[in-house]
Enzyme design. Structure first.
Site: not given
Ligand code: 3PG
Length: 214
Positions: A136, A52, A76, A48
Site C-alpha cells: 500500500k 479504529r 489499521t 477493509e
Molecule cells: C485512511 O487513513 O482513512 C485511509 O487512508 C483512507 O484515506 P482517505 O480518507 O483519504 O480516502
C-alpha cells in the site's frame, strides 16, 4: 510455493476483485452488515474495516459470516495481536499504515496476507527482500501520489501498489492508469453521513461508480 508466495497470490486475487478497496470506519455494529451488502451489490467485494473503533472486530466477524460475496479485510493493523484477532474474526486480508519489524515477524508467522503501507523506496526494498509483491502506498497523495508511483515503476517493477490516502472518485483513474497500480483504497464509498442515516442505496450507488472505474 513458499508461505509468503501463497499469501501474495491471495492478495493479488483480492486486489483484482475491483478497482477500489473501501476503507471503512464502523461506529455502530448494526451498520456493518447492511453496509457490506450495499457495497457487494454495487460490485465492490473486498472491504477493509479499520481497527479504529471498539466494534471493528465484531463488524469483521459479522460481515465474514453474514455477507455473501464479501471478502472482508482488517485495516489499521499495528501489531501481531491485532493481526491474529482479525484472522480469528474472519478477516481474509490485513492492511497496515506502515511497517515495524515486530509486525512483519508476526505477519510471517500468520496465514493472513498483509498489505503493508510504505512511503519510501527503502521500505519497499526491505519488503521485497521478505517476499512482498503487493504494497500500500500511504498516505498516497501527501507522499507524492501518481508522480511518486510513476517514478517507482521502472526501478521497482516487481511491486504492485494499492495507493490509499487522499484519493477520490475523480482522481482514482489517474492512479489506475499506472502500470504498477493494482487498485486504490479510499474512504469515499462509505461516508459517515450516509452510514449514520442508513443510506444503503446511496452507498450502493457509490460502490457502483467505483466498480465502473475499470
Ligand atoms: C485512511 O487513513 O482513512 C485511509 O487512508 C483512507 O484515506 P482517505 O480518507 O483519504 O480516502
Amino acid at each position: 510455493m513458499t508461505a509468503q508466495a501463497t499469501k501474495q497470490q491471495q492478495l493479488a486475487d483480492i486486489l483484482a476483485l475491483a478497482p477500489v478497496v473501501p476503507v471503512v470506519i464502523i461506529d455502530e455494529l448494526a451498520h456493518a452488515v447492511p453496509m457490506a451488502r450495499a457495497l457487494v451489490a454495487g460490485g465492490i467485494r473486498a472491504i477493509e474495516v479499520t481497527l479504529r473503533t471498539p466494534v471493528a472486530l465484531d463488524a469483521i466477524r459479522a460481515i465474514a459470516s453474514e455477507v455473501e460475496g464479501a471478502v472482508v479485510g482488517v485495516g489499521t493493523v499495528l501489531d501481531g495481536q491485532q493481526l491474529e484477532a482479525a484472522r480469528v474474526a474472519g478477516a481474509r486480508f490485513a492492511v497496515s499504515p506502515g511497517v515495524s519489524p515486530k509486525l512483519l515477524d508476526a505477519a510471517d508467522a500468520s496465514a493472513l496476507p498483509l498489505l503493508p503501507g510504505v512511503a519510501t523506496a527503502g521500505e519497499a526494498m526491505s519488503l521485497l527482500e521478505r517476499g512482498y509483491k503487493h504494497l500500500k502506498l500511504f498516505p498516497a497523495v501527501p507522499v507524492g501520489g501518481t508522480k511518486l508511483l510513476g517514478a517507482w515503476a521502472s526501478p521497482l517493477p516487481q511491486i504492485r501498489f494499492c495507493p490509499t490516502g487522499g484519493i477520490s472518485l475523480a482522481s482514482a483513474p489517474d492512479f489506475l492508469a499506472l502500470p504498477n497500480v493494482a487498485c486504490v483504497g479510499g474512504s469515499w464509498l462509505t461516508p459517515k453521513d450516509k452510514l449514520q442515516v442508513g443510506d444503503w442505496a446511496g452507498i450502493e450507488q457509490l460502490a457502483r461508480e467505483a466498480a465502473a472505474l475499470r
